[in-house]
Each structure stands twice: as C-alpha cells, then as structure tokens.
Design a protein around this motif. Structure first.
Motif, PDB file in Angstrom:
ATOM      1  N   VAL A 132     -41.780  39.349  56.813  1.00 42.95           N
ATOM      2  CA  VAL A 132     -40.513  39.303  57.536  1.00 42.95           C
ATOM      3  C   VAL A 132     -40.192  37.857  57.881  1.00 42.95           C
ATOM      4  O   VAL A 132     -40.983  37.167  58.551  1.00 42.95           O
ATOM      5  N   LEU A 133     -39.029  37.368  57.407  1.00 37.92           N
ATOM      6  CA  LEU A 133     -38.590  35.998  57.637  1.00 37.92           C
ATOM      7  C   LEU A 133     -37.268  36.039  58.390  1.00 37.92           C
ATOM      8  O   LEU A 133     -36.307  36.651  57.936  1.00 37.92           O
ATOM      9  N   ALA A 134     -37.218  35.394  59.552  1.00 39.42           N
ATOM     10  CA  ALA A 134     -36.031  35.431  60.407  1.00 39.42           C
ATOM     11  C   ALA A 134     -35.307  34.092  60.372  1.00 39.42           C
ATOM     12  O   ALA A 134     -35.918  33.044  60.621  1.00 39.42           O
ATOM     13  N   PHE A 135     -34.007  34.120  60.055  1.00 35.86           N
ATOM     14  CA  PHE A 135     -33.150  32.932  60.114  1.00 35.86           C
ATOM     15  C   PHE A 135     -32.272  33.056  61.353  1.00 35.86           C
ATOM     16  O   PHE A 135     -31.591  34.061  61.540  1.00 35.86           O
ATOM     17  N   ALA A 239     -41.333  48.509  59.756  1.00 38.66           N
ATOM     18  CA  ALA A 239     -42.588  49.060  59.237  1.00 38.66           C
ATOM     19  C   ALA A 239     -42.362  49.703  57.868  1.00 38.66           C
ATOM     20  O   ALA A 239     -43.156  49.508  56.937  1.00 38.66           O
ATOM     21  N   VAL A 240     -41.272  50.456  57.728  1.00 41.28           N
ATOM     22  CA  VAL A 240     -40.955  51.077  56.435  1.00 41.28           C
ATOM     23  C   VAL A 240     -40.560  50.006  55.419  1.00 41.28           C
ATOM     24  O   VAL A 240     -40.980  50.044  54.256  1.00 41.28           O
ATOM     25  N   ALA A 241     -39.747  49.032  55.853  1.00 45.75           N
ATOM     26  CA  ALA A 241     -39.288  47.980  54.935  1.00 45.75           C
ATOM     27  C   ALA A 241     -40.461  47.180  54.384  1.00 45.75           C
ATOM     28  O   ALA A 241     -40.472  46.809  53.197  1.00 45.75           O
ATOM     29  N   ARG A 242     -41.455  46.897  55.211  1.00 49.38           N
ATOM     30  CA  ARG A 242     -42.623  46.149  54.735  1.00 49.38           C
ATOM     31  C   ARG A 242     -43.335  46.885  53.598  1.00 49.38           C
ATOM     32  O   ARG A 242     -43.915  46.256  52.707  1.00 49.38           O
ATOM     33  N   GLN A 243     -43.295  48.204  53.629  1.00 54.49           N
ATOM     34  CA  GLN A 243     -43.980  48.990  52.605  1.00 54.49           C
ATOM     35  C   GLN A 243     -43.250  48.981  51.266  1.00 54.49           C
ATOM     36  O   GLN A 243     -43.854  49.223  50.223  1.00 54.49           O
ATOM     37  N   HIS A 244     -41.945  48.691  51.296  1.00 53.51           N
ATOM     38  CA  HIS A 244     -41.131  48.846  50.081  1.00 53.51           C
ATOM     39  C   HIS A 244     -40.513  47.543  49.566  1.00 53.51           C
ATOM     40  O   HIS A 244     -39.891  47.557  48.504  1.00 53.51           O
ATOM     41  N   TYR A 245     -40.655  46.451  50.301  1.00 55.18           N
ATOM     42  CA  TYR A 245     -40.039  45.181  49.896  1.00 55.18           C
ATOM     43  C   TYR A 245     -41.048  44.051  50.034  1.00 55.18           C
ATOM     44  O   TYR A 245     -41.894  44.056  50.925  1.00 55.18           O
ATOM     45  N   ASP A 246     -40.915  43.068  49.131  1.00 54.15           N
ATOM     46  CA  ASP A 246     -41.777  41.887  49.221  1.00 54.15           C
ATOM     47  C   ASP A 246     -41.388  41.027  50.413  1.00 54.15           C
ATOM     48  O   ASP A 246     -42.261  40.465  51.087  1.00 54.15           O
ATOM     49  N   TYR A 247     -40.075  40.906  50.638  1.00 54.78           N
ATOM     50  CA  TYR A 247     -39.584  40.092  51.751  1.00 54.78           C
ATOM     51  C   TYR A 247     -38.448  40.811  52.453  1.00 54.78           C
ATOM     52  O   TYR A 247     -37.567  41.392  51.811  1.00 54.78           O
ATOM     53  N   ILE A 248     -38.486  40.766  53.772  1.00 58.33           N
ATOM     54  CA  ILE A 248     -37.394  41.248  54.604  1.00 58.33           C
ATOM     55  C   ILE A 248     -36.843  40.035  55.338  1.00 58.33           C
ATOM     56  O   ILE A 248     -37.543  39.404  56.140  1.00 58.33           O
ATOM     57  N   VAL A 249     -35.613  39.660  55.025  1.00 54.09           N
ATOM     58  CA  VAL A 249     -34.976  38.488  55.631  1.00 54.09           C
ATOM     59  C   VAL A 249     -34.033  38.970  56.727  1.00 54.09           C
ATOM     60  O   VAL A 249     -33.185  39.846  56.494  1.00 54.09           O
ATOM     61  N   LEU A 250     -34.178  38.407  57.916  1.00 53.10           N
ATOM     62  CA  LEU A 250     -33.348  38.769  59.061  1.00 53.10           C
ATOM     63  C   LEU A 250     -32.327  37.672  59.318  1.00 53.10           C
ATOM     64  O   LEU A 250     -32.702  36.505  59.474  1.00 53.10           O
ATOM     65  N   ASP A 251     -31.055  38.041  59.344  1.00 51.53           N
ATOM     66  CA  ASP A 251     -30.002  37.115  59.759  1.00 51.53           C
ATOM     67  C   ASP A 251     -29.716  37.427  61.227  1.00 51.53           C
ATOM     68  O   ASP A 251     -28.977  38.345  61.546  1.00 51.53           O
ATOM     69  N   VAL A 252     -30.328  36.645  62.117  1.00 53.57           N
ATOM     70  CA  VAL A 252     -30.362  36.998  63.536  1.00 53.57           C
ATOM     71  C   VAL A 252     -29.097  36.593  64.272  1.00 53.57           C
ATOM     72  O   VAL A 252     -28.686  37.242  65.226  1.00 53.57           O
ATOM     73  N   GLY A 253     -28.440  35.534  63.842  1.00 56.47           N
ATOM     74  CA  GLY A 253     -27.305  35.048  64.614  1.00 56.47           C
ATOM     75  C   GLY A 253     -27.781  34.237  65.810  1.00 56.47           C
ATOM     76  O   GLY A 253     -28.899  33.744  65.844  1.00 56.47           O
ATOM     77  N   ARG A 254     -26.960  34.141  66.852  1.00 52.11           N
ATOM     78  CA  ARG A 254     -27.336  33.361  68.030  1.00 52.11           C
ATOM     79  C   ARG A 254     -27.697  34.233  69.216  1.00 52.11           C
ATOM     80  O   ARG A 254     -28.445  33.808  70.095  1.00 52.11           O
ATOM     81  N   GLN A 255     -27.126  35.429  69.280  1.00 54.41           N
ATOM     82  CA  GLN A 255     -27.346  36.283  70.439  1.00 54.41           C
ATOM     83  C   GLN A 255     -28.738  36.904  70.389  1.00 54.41           C
ATOM     84  O   GLN A 255     -29.076  37.627  69.461  1.00 54.41           O
ATOM     85  N   ILE A 256     -29.544  36.606  71.396  1.00 55.05           N
ATOM     86  CA  ILE A 256     -30.873  37.206  71.483  1.00 55.05           C
ATOM     87  C   ILE A 256     -30.816  38.362  72.474  1.00 55.05           C
ATOM     88  O   ILE A 256     -30.721  38.151  73.688  1.00 55.05           O
TER      89      ILE A 256
END
Length: 389
Positions: A132-135, A239-256
């Motif tokens: 999982v990679l978060a931008f 958890a499901v995405a990790r099982q089916h994808y090599d990379y999960i990229v998150l476009d987080v934006g600014r709002q936390i």
C-alpha cells in the motif's frame, strides 16, 4: 489459469471472462466452442487447465461426448453449468469426472468459491501480498493526484504489476478523470455500504478498469453517504486488495479524517508531494509533524518534489533541512505535457511517452519495484523503444 469455454451464449462467455479477469491468479479463456461436438472435433493446440461446459442448451445426443471430451483433456478440471434439473446430463457428467457443478444464472460468489477449489487442486498460489503506497498533498495544487494516477498507470504498463488506485478525496475526488473517460458505476461509499459482500470479485466489479491490470476505485461523491464509511471498512478493503493486487495506491488528498487516517495507518510507504516553494515547505513541515506525532517511522515517509526546476533560489538541500526528511524523487516541470494529459483524461505515458515527466515516472517505478523488476531490459529501454515502434 487457462480455460476452454463451451457455450452458445456469448453473454455468458463474456460474464465468465470478466469474472475470470478479476481473479488472482487470472482465469484466461483461450477459446469458445459452440457445443460439445464442436469442442471435440476442434481440439485446442494448447491443452486447457479448466474446461467450462454450459449444459443449458445441451442436445441429448451431445451428452455422450462429455466422456470423450474428458479423455481429450485428461489433466483439465471439468466444470458444468446447468439450468434447472438436468438429471441425465448430471449423471453423464459425473461419469466423465466433472468436479464442479454450478447453477445458472451464474452466482458470482459461487463461481469464485468453485474457482478457489480449482486453484487449490491445481496447486496455484491464490493470494498476493500487495504493498500500500499513499500519495498525499502537502499543499493544495501540489500535483499529488496527477502523480498518483499516472504513477499507477506506469506501474501497470511498464512493470506489469496489477494495480489498484483508491481515491480518498471525498465528494470532490476526480482521480478517474485523469486516466479515463469512463463514468464510475460504483464508488468507495457504495462499497462501504455493502461491506459484507467484500471480496476480490466484488471489489473488481466496482472499479473503473483503465487497463486489464489497472483499476480505479472512485471517491465517494455523495456527502450523505459519509456516515456509511467507517474506518474499519478501510481495514477490510485494504486486506482484500492486498490479496489481489501487487500495489494499492492511495490518493489521499489533504483532508485527514478518520477514514484516510486508517488508510495511512495501513500504508507501507507514504509519499508527501510538494513543490519547491516556501508555502509548500511550511505546510509540509506541519504534515510531517502530524505523522511523527502519530508514531509513523521516518523510513515510511518519502518526499517527492513535483514541478522541480534546477537553479532556483531554494535548493533541495534547503527543503530537506527544513523538513528533516530526505527527498527520494523529483518530477521535472513539464506544464504542457501534464496539462494535455489532464485535459484529455489520458495517462501521460500514453499521450507523451518521450516527455521528461514520462522518464521521471519510469524512474519512480524502478525505485519502487527495484526488487521486482527482472526483465533483461530496463524500464527506460522498454519505454522509449515502444515510442519508436
């Protein structure tokens, strides 16, 4: 896994193909035959590992061909699709060694459960261990969405990875528009509202598929559904995405918020994106302070400087000193190429493969996948040789 599909129903063939493409490992339909006689008389040059037989339109005189088909492909698993009660066909199918029987119309969950059993029997590894990679933007307009979407496309097209991008921007998310003109049928909030259905096939069915191995989960576009999105939903989705994808990229934006914070907690690496300007540095320092207060280790935080131009008054060393973190990558300023890509909704590597930004994206792919790239030719060679072809 390679399969032969025997059916007269083109729509059923397409449905199985779509569900198979969403699996990991992928189920690939080699050919379609209109009936058992056609399948027996026209053997495939490459033996399939699975033979799917649609018995809903099976002629009585064709049922005897089931055993002959099984002898032609002795190593293949046989799956029968039936509609209603077809006792005679079922008996003949059992004699032929049919291992899986499913009812039509096809129930996707039952199909994937059957395929799981087939994969286990075939000794095929079913699950991946995706990263999982978060931008995240340090400041509005830093270009994090452009980078996350185009980097995801580059991962899929250059490194051959199976990639999922999740847009966490809330009702103003527009990540799909950067790489596709398709309208999302489902969004993040829709998935959260049906979280009990969450599995690999359901997730894949909710995506905008930019390429066969790159899909985008659109942001929630209705603030009224915000209440349906709980932090624990993000745990389940990832958890499901990790099982089916090599990379999960998150476009987080600014709002936390609670949801994005849970996503960041799950991230293997966080890429704060900023430009080399004082307002960006100030906001970047605040963001990194928040991450440090949350206990995120320094090695997870990897700065990217976007629209970088050498020779300015501010240097990378000044930024690193101010933020107390290293810059892992810079993306050059190529306003025309980037703007053309955004305005047309076409990934930059597809639109302007020889641009400086395209080269920078290839460098970032190599940086992230250093241990996974095994090709004899580097990504640069592949990138530019295609453009010349």
């Amino acid at each position: 896994m390679k399969a032969l599909m025997i059916t007269r129903d083109a729509s059923l063939h397409d449905e199985i193909a779509a569900q198979g493409a969403a699996r990991m490992p992928v189920l690939r339909l080699l050919e379609r035959r209109s009936g058992l006689r056609d399948a027996v008389e026209r053997m495939l040059p490459e033996a399939p590992e699975l033979v799917i037989v649609d018995a809903s339109g099976l002629d009585a005189d064709e049922a005897d061909l089931l055993e002959r088909l099984a002898r032609q492909y002795p190593l293949a698993v046989l799956m029968l699709l039936t509609r209603g009660q077809q006792q005679d066909v079922l008996i003949r199918a059992m004699r032929a060694g049919m291992r899986e029987v499913l009812q039509l119309p096809l129930v996707h969950k039952a199909f994937h459960e059957a395929m799981d059993r087939v994969d286990i029997q075939a000794g095929v590894t079913q699950m991946r261990d995706g990263k999982v990679l978060a931008f995240i933007s340090c400041k509005g307009g830093s270009g994090a969405t452009f980078l996350s979407t185009n980097f995801s496309y580059a991962l899929a097209s250059l490194a051959g990875c199976k990639v999922l991008l999740i847009d966490l921007h809330g009702q103003f998310g527009d990540a799909t528009l950067y790489v596709s003109d398709q309208k999302p049928a489902m969004t993040l909030s829709d998935i959260c509202a049906q979280i009990a259905r969450m599995d690999g096939a359901f997730l894949a069915s909710c995506l905008v598929h930019v390429t066969p191995n790159f899909g985008v989960l659109a942001a929630a576009d209705d603030p009224a559904h915000k209440v349906d999105m709980q932090p624990e939903h993000m745990d389940r989705i990832l958890a499901v995405a990790r099982q089916h994808y090599d990379y999960i990229v998150l476009d987080v934006g600014r709002q936390i918020d609670a949801l994005s914070l849970r996503a960041l907690d799950n991230a293997d690496a966080i890429y704060p994106v900023l430009q080399l300007a004082l307002p960006d540095i100030r906001d970047g320092r605040r963001l990194l302070d928040i991450f440090r207060s949350l206990g995120y280790p320094g090695e997870r935080l990897r700065l990217i400087v976007n629209r970088y131009e050498k020779g300015g008054r501010l240097r990378l060393a000044d930024l690193e000193q101010a933020l107390g973190a290293d810059v892992v990558h810079t993306v050059p300023n190529d306003y025309v190429a980037a703007t053309d890509s955004v305005n047309q909704g076409i990934p930059l590597l597809q639109l302007s493969r020889t641009s400086a930004v395209a080269r920078s994206l290839a460098e970032l792919v190599e940086l992230v996948t250093a241990r996974r790239v095994t090709e004899s030719r580097g990504l640069f060679d592949r990138l530019f040789s295609r453009s010349e072809a």
